[in-house]
Enzyme design. Sequence first.
Site, short mmCIF file in Angstrom:
data_model
loop_
_atom_site.label_atom_id
_atom_site.label_comp_id
_atom_site.label_asym_id
_atom_site.label_seq_id
_atom_site.Cartn_x
_atom_site.Cartn_y
_atom_site.Cartn_z
N ARG A 70 0.84 -1.19 0.00
CA ARG A 70 0.00 0.00 0.00
C ARG A 70 0.88 1.25 0.00
O ARG A 70 2.02 1.22 0.45
CB ARG A 70 -0.92 0.02 1.24
CG ARG A 70 -2.09 -0.97 1.14
CD ARG A 70 -3.00 -0.87 2.36
NE ARG A 70 -2.33 -1.30 3.56
CZ ARG A 70 -1.78 -0.51 4.46
NH1 ARG A 70 -1.84 0.81 4.32
NH2 ARG A 70 -1.18 -1.00 5.53
N TYR A 198 -1.60 -3.57 -6.80
CA TYR A 198 -1.35 -4.32 -5.57
C TYR A 198 -2.48 -4.25 -4.54
O TYR A 198 -3.00 -3.16 -4.24
CB TYR A 198 -0.06 -3.83 -4.89
CG TYR A 198 0.34 -4.79 -3.83
CD1 TYR A 198 1.04 -5.95 -4.16
CD2 TYR A 198 -0.07 -4.62 -2.52
CE1 TYR A 198 1.33 -6.89 -3.20
CE2 TYR A 198 0.22 -5.56 -1.55
CZ TYR A 198 0.92 -6.69 -1.90
OH TYR A 198 1.19 -7.64 -0.94
N LYS A 207 -9.67 -2.35 1.53
CA LYS A 207 -9.43 -1.20 2.40
C LYS A 207 -10.20 0.04 1.93
O LYS A 207 -10.70 0.82 2.75
CB LYS A 207 -7.93 -0.91 2.49
CG LYS A 207 -7.10 -2.06 3.12
CD LYS A 207 -7.70 -2.49 4.40
CE LYS A 207 -6.99 -3.48 5.28
NZ LYS A 207 -5.83 -4.19 4.98
N HIS A 227 -10.61 -2.40 11.27
CA HIS A 227 -9.51 -3.24 10.79
C HIS A 227 -9.27 -4.34 11.83
O HIS A 227 -8.29 -4.30 12.57
CB HIS A 227 -8.27 -2.36 10.61
CG HIS A 227 -7.13 -3.02 9.89
ND1 HIS A 227 -5.82 -2.61 10.03
CD2 HIS A 227 -7.10 -4.04 8.99
CE1 HIS A 227 -5.03 -3.34 9.25
NE2 HIS A 227 -5.78 -4.22 8.62
N SER A 249 -1.40 -3.54 10.22
CA SER A 249 -1.02 -4.44 9.13
C SER A 249 0.23 -5.24 9.49
O SER A 249 1.18 -4.69 10.03
CB SER A 249 -0.75 -3.62 7.87
OG SER A 249 -1.90 -2.88 7.55
N CYS A 251 0.65 -7.43 11.79
CA CYS A 251 0.88 -7.54 13.24
C CYS A 251 0.10 -8.68 13.88
O CYS A 251 -0.10 -8.68 15.10
CB CYS A 251 0.59 -6.22 13.92
SG CYS A 251 1.79 -4.95 13.50
N ASP A 278 -9.33 -9.74 8.74
CA ASP A 278 -8.83 -8.39 8.43
C ASP A 278 -9.84 -7.27 8.70
O ASP A 278 -9.46 -6.20 9.12
CB ASP A 278 -8.38 -8.33 6.97
CG ASP A 278 -7.45 -7.16 6.67
OD1 ASP A 278 -6.46 -6.98 7.42
OD2 ASP A 278 -7.69 -6.42 5.70
N ARG A 367 2.09 -12.28 -0.50
CA ARG A 367 0.77 -12.64 0.02
C ARG A 367 0.20 -13.87 -0.65
O ARG A 367 0.58 -14.22 -1.77
CB ARG A 367 -0.21 -11.47 -0.24
CG ARG A 367 0.20 -10.14 0.40
CD ARG A 367 -0.61 -9.82 1.61
NE ARG A 367 -0.07 -8.74 2.40
CZ ARG A 367 -0.60 -8.36 3.56
NH1 ARG A 367 -1.69 -8.95 4.03
NH2 ARG A 367 -0.07 -7.38 4.26
P1 GTP Z 1 -2.41 -7.72 7.35
O1 GTP Z 1 -2.90 -8.76 6.43
O2 GTP Z 1 -1.30 -6.89 6.75
O3 GTP Z 1 -3.48 -6.85 7.89
O4 GTP Z 1 -1.60 -8.47 8.55
P2 GTP Z 1 -2.08 -9.35 9.82
O5 GTP Z 1 -2.38 -8.43 10.96
O6 GTP Z 1 -3.11 -10.32 9.43
O7 GTP Z 1 -0.70 -10.10 10.22
P3 GTP Z 1 -0.31 -11.65 10.15
O8 GTP Z 1 -1.16 -12.52 11.04
O9 GTP Z 1 -0.22 -12.04 8.73
O10 GTP Z 1 1.16 -11.61 10.80
C1 GTP Z 1 2.20 -10.86 10.26
C2 GTP Z 1 3.53 -11.38 10.72
O11 GTP Z 1 3.58 -11.42 12.15
C3 GTP Z 1 3.80 -12.81 10.24
O12 GTP Z 1 5.13 -12.91 9.80
C4 GTP Z 1 3.57 -13.64 11.47
O13 GTP Z 1 4.33 -14.82 11.46
C5 GTP Z 1 3.94 -12.71 12.62
N1 GTP Z 1 3.16 -13.02 13.86
C6 GTP Z 1 1.83 -13.22 13.94
N2 GTP Z 1 1.45 -13.54 15.21
C7 GTP Z 1 2.58 -13.54 15.94
C8 GTP Z 1 2.85 -13.80 17.33
O14 GTP Z 1 1.97 -14.11 18.14
N3 GTP Z 1 4.16 -13.69 17.73
C9 GTP Z 1 5.16 -13.36 16.85
N4 GTP Z 1 6.39 -13.27 17.34
N5 GTP Z 1 4.94 -13.12 15.54
C10 GTP Z 1 3.67 -13.21 15.09
C1 SPV Z 2 -2.96 -4.54 5.15
O1 SPV Z 2 -1.99 -3.91 4.70
O2 SPV Z 2 -3.49 -4.25 6.25
C2 SPV Z 2 -3.50 -5.68 4.40
C3 SPV Z 2 -3.03 -5.90 3.02
O3 SPV Z 2 -4.37 -6.38 4.90
S1 SPV Z 2 -3.77 -4.81 1.90
O4 SPV Z 2 -4.82 -5.51 1.18
O5 SPV Z 2 -2.73 -4.39 0.94
O6 SPV Z 2 -4.33 -3.68 2.59
MN MN Z 3 -4.94 -5.57 6.96
#
Ligand code: GTP
Ligand code: SPV
Ligand code: MN
Length: 582
Positions: A70, A198, A207, A227, A249, A251, A278, A367
């Site tokens: 983004r 993207y 979003k 979110h 994002s 996290c 999400d 992704r």
């Molecule tokens: P968006 O799709 O961007 O909104 O991201 P999201 O909030 O869904 O994040 P996601 O669950 O994909 O995690 C992002 C990164 O954080 C990944 O590399 C995970 O492996 C890592 N992660 C997720 N949960 C944990 C956790 O409990 N501990 C640690 N250390 N890392 C984590």
């Molecule tokens: C984020 O960035 O929070 C995502 C991926 O979930 S995107 O669709 O690019 O916003």
């Molecule tokens: Mn997101």
Amino acid sequence: MSSQLAALNDWVHAVARLTQPEQIHWCDGSDEENTELTELMLATGDFVKLNEKTHPNCYLHRSSPSDVARVEHLTFVCTNREVDAGPNNHWMGPTEAHAKMDALYAGCMRGRTMYVVPYCMGPIESPLARCGVEITDSPYVVANMRIMTRMGAAAQARIEREGSFIKGLHSIGDLNPDRRFIMHFPEELTIKSFGSGYGGNALLGKKCHALRIASYQARSEGWLAEHMLIVGIETPKGETHYVAAAFPSACGKTNLAMLIPPEGYRQDGWKVWTIGDDICWMRPGADGRLYAINPESGFFGVAPGTSTKTNANAMAMLNKDAIFTNVAVTADNQPWWEGLSEGVPVLDWQGRPYDKAHGPAAHPNSRFTVSAKSCPSYTPRSEDPQGVPLSAIVFGGRRESLVPLVFEARDWTHGVLVGAAMASETTAAATGAVGVVRRDSMAMKPFCGYNFGDYFKHWLSFDQPGAKLPKIFHVNWFRKGGDGKFMWPGFGDNLRVLEWMLKRVEGSAGAVETPIGHLPNAADLNTNGLSLPESQLQQLLHVDRDGWYEELTAIGDYLAGYGDQAPPNLEAEQRRIVAALA
Ligand code: GTP
Ligand code: SPV
Ligand code: MN
């Protein structure tokens, strides 16, 4: 022809006059249509076929190397008055923004097909769901929208019935970052996006519609567009509590939404059900509780870090019917990313022979796109038109210091302050520096379609007589020790923290009262089977009063930055906590 259909037709034809496509294709969402698009993309190189034996019907898409995340600096909210967009958004006046975008759109689809994509965000029959139409010249966008939304004939029928829809116009243009803008016109229920193919820049249902435009609509209609992931936690008693959690994002939303309980919990009968990973739309029901739906129907998840160890549920969906974007591939053409325990990358995300010197093999924001129904923890409650009632709302960020593993807000107003005060280290999900702590209220900094001051007031307004609001918590899975390693094991073990929260909701768990909120005593957390030194747990649950005094003072300055828009109740709450910490 119904008048609604006529309005849609008129808009489509006006866009075609401007963009000059070679042909127009109205998407019906059928399998035949998807097969044709897939073949087209294989022919043009938009899609690379992955190993049919190990990954049937899976494809790799490589973005332009300067189009991998983004772009917050190029994303605008175009309200008539600048104050309505607020200091949290980039603003441009609608007249100027339309002129800028329409100049970019002029003739931009020459020689291309223009796809008209009707979609519904939320279960088709849900009163909480909303429809939109995205016009795009990217077949990759169509293929993703087909997984991420209820796309095609059923959505179009609802639009014809209802007569209202969000208009989204998207063109990849020439993918030149200097000619890239993502513009939102909430007062006109319109989105205009140019120059990026993207994720959040291009899949306009996500979003742009489901957060920026929807949050604006939700404010005047008495609901919230957030979110947040939505997860169901089934206890050994057989009761399922639904929890929504806002993390910025990359996290941890996808991971928490698909959590697999630790061994001992599984034996005791705990189960986890994934509703969404999400976005969460929620509104008060007749009984005063908040009811939530996931407006999406698929996951656009972060690949790196996803493995059978961290997220076996995600891994189980990724070996068929998936689209991968910007991952690496192995010698036998299987998708690969950092964090997988097996496989060796031979081509990196740009399709070059893999060379460590070029950085990671998969892009850090690479992704996967998969249907929610493929998830082993999928539950039909995701399709419930009324949504699921929430027991708890969780806020959280990526903070290597200061912020404890978990704390509970005293009441709704304090909880809103906890959400508003959230901060997190930036990630690869948006272009720009990574690892910089910034304030990201409710994980909505990049996504709120209006002034944060008004948004905080809107959150506070749910505290009405008769409301049975969820309890609010804050978590931090990302505390680091002196050795630079994460102190909390995270992932499946996060259920230990959720169990404490649910017990707090029931009134059956202990806590210590501190100025920042209620924290568990070490003994209140179930650590059976966990090899976590007692001293480390103590540290994770410690409140550093001096550090928090500074943090709360900074939050006061942040709220003051919203001027007259900042809700006095929230500022009063901040002052109470600062005084208690002094
Ligand atoms: P968006 O799709 O961007 O909104 O991201 P999201 O909030 O869904 O994040 P996601 O669950 O994909 O995690 C992002 C990164 O954080 C990944 O590399 C995970 O492996 C890592 N992660 C997720 N949960 C944990 C956790 O409990 N501990 C640690 N250390 N890392 C984590
Ligand atoms: C984020 O960035 O929070 C995502 C991926 O979930 S995107 O669709 O690019 O916003
Ligand atoms: Mn997101």
